[in-house]
Design an enzyme around this catalytic site. Sequence first.
Site, PDB file in Angstrom:
ATOM      1  N   HIS A  66      33.764  39.017  29.204  1.00 62.88           N
ATOM      2  CA  HIS A  66      33.458  38.318  30.305  1.00 62.88           C
ATOM      3  C   HIS A  66      32.217  37.224  30.220  1.00 62.88           C
ATOM      4  CE1 HIS A  66      36.595  40.415  32.615  1.00 62.88           C
ATOM      5  NE2 HIS A  66      36.090  41.352  32.136  1.00 62.88           N
ATOM      6  N   ASN A 144      40.849  42.179  37.596  1.00 60.09           N
ATOM      7  CA  ASN A 144      41.310  41.127  36.767  1.00 60.09           C
ATOM      8  C   ASN A 144      42.600  40.603  37.570  1.00 60.09           C
ATOM      9  OD1 ASN A 144      43.959  42.454  36.232  1.00 60.09           O
ATOM     10  ND2 ASN A 144      43.252  42.998  34.679  1.00 60.09           N
ATOM     11  N   TYR A 354      29.611  49.608  32.843  1.00 61.48           N
ATOM     12  CA  TYR A 354      29.398  48.221  33.352  1.00 61.48           C
ATOM     13  C   TYR A 354      27.743  48.457  33.747  1.00 61.48           C
ATOM     14  CZ  TYR A 354      33.729  46.309  33.693  1.00 61.48           C
ATOM     15  OH  TYR A 354      35.204  45.593  33.517  1.00 61.48           O
TER      16      TYR A 354
END
Length: 551
Positions: A66, A144, A354
């Site tokens: 990303h 997504n 994350y």
Amino acid sequence: MTETAKRGATTGDDRPVLTNRQGHPIHDNQNQRTVGARGPATLENYHFLEKISHFDRERIPERVVHARGVTAFGFFEAYGSWGDEPISRYTRAKLFQEQGKRTDVAVRFSTVIGGRDSSEAARDPRGFAVKFYTEEGNWDLVGNNLGVFFIRDAIKFPDVIHALKPDPVTFEQRPERIFDFMSQTPESMHMLVNLFSPRGIPADYRHMQGFGVNTYKWENADGRTMLVKYHWMPRQGVRSMTEEDAANVQADSLGHATKDLYEAVGRGEYPEWELLVQMMDDHEHPELDFDPLDDTKTWPEQEFPPKPVGRMVLDRMPDDFFTENEQIAFGTGVLVDGLDFSDDKMLVGRTFSYSDTQRYRVGPNYLQLPVNQAKAPVHTNQNGGPMAYATDPRGENRHVNYEPSTLGGLREAEGPGYGEQGPELRGRLTRSRIPRTNDYLQAGQRYMLMEDWERDDLVRNFVDQFGQCPGHIQERMVWHCLLAENELGLRVGDGLGISPQDVAHLEPLPDQRLTDEDRERLANLGKNPPRDVAGLTMTHCVPDERHVVTR
């Protein structure tokens, strides 16, 4: 090397054995250690934690995935209901309760595989991450544009991204590497059918759907929990491009989607999405032919209708690209009261990965940055660390940075009033796939529900990509396509010069679980009737307009 990447020792296989960096042989690189086959995952997953932690640190300072993206700001407005029902029946999260209640949001759209300066016209899943600055603290919904993912266990995340990234020697993105991995990972078929259709190249960020992908939970004031999935539907409609359209866009600009968003907001054409939620009771649902925690699957809408809960409008672009886009940080573990985790194996892994990535990439004090900082009051006993520029407010006594304390420190918040929630979990420690894999059904259904131009483009793209792979990978991918949907396999095989008879000798992959229907289709390879999709609706099958671009 054999066509199939066999696991464990086999006769005549003299390949080196996979180890970790402690030199420990890895006997299972496919499954995390979980309580029962469905999870939850356990924290002492040493191999997984070492693997994913190293993966999180492979790039600096650019995001590993990303990297190319853009942030926009706006608001979320709640409807106060789930469809026609009061939303308080299902969740106590305050941001949803009142009709018309607005919550500030930041949204980051992105591509996944390319670097920070790569093309936004590339075939790639698009990230759709939303940060809600709620009165109870931040909530991040990170997903997504395609509704599913390549894998269902987070231990495979470094592998799938490595396969999609450029070759570590030549730095060339090569189809043979991508489909070498995918050919051995049949759970990826649903995602591949989506990704290599036009929906794998959205016209821009304004005209694409968004999905939470993972399964989450809602919890009401009484502690009742429900499984949920989130879907963002663009009020502007869905528009996608073929490979030819995308090439024409890329010939003129690498950042067309970012430019489009800036210009649209600048004109006052504020993009808007409606948030829909699917819901089911919180248990294993053995009556279904898929596992509701499997993120390679969608939930059929005719059984679990998505109902609206609010809308999102984006009306401001960043004042500074670096501080509000490069440094914004999202994590799937960022939830508010009334929202909870499910035992989805991918969600557990993403929740660690994350936030771990942000601490490495931005720093341990990344939550002090304005774009990441909660707008709710923050009081912690955390202090120090690199790049700290403030001290979080503590209690009345600044000398007390611990809890509990009788000297004026912070206190715990009041709990929900009950100690336990959700179903009881029982299972023995194991490394196992979920029992209901069913890798081909939804991939085939998705193909049948496509518009004609989408199917044609998918076939062209598969033929082109598979054709750049060694013969044994081509054959295995045709085999997978035939099991997903007969027409898809025949058309792709015809383009490659591979007939069903050419692949009929292939055995299922080691440890692959075929359903009874899969076995019937395998016995009748190339002669199976079309899948019956009458009455079936899938959330990512809304009308798709082709964005035609010529030069």
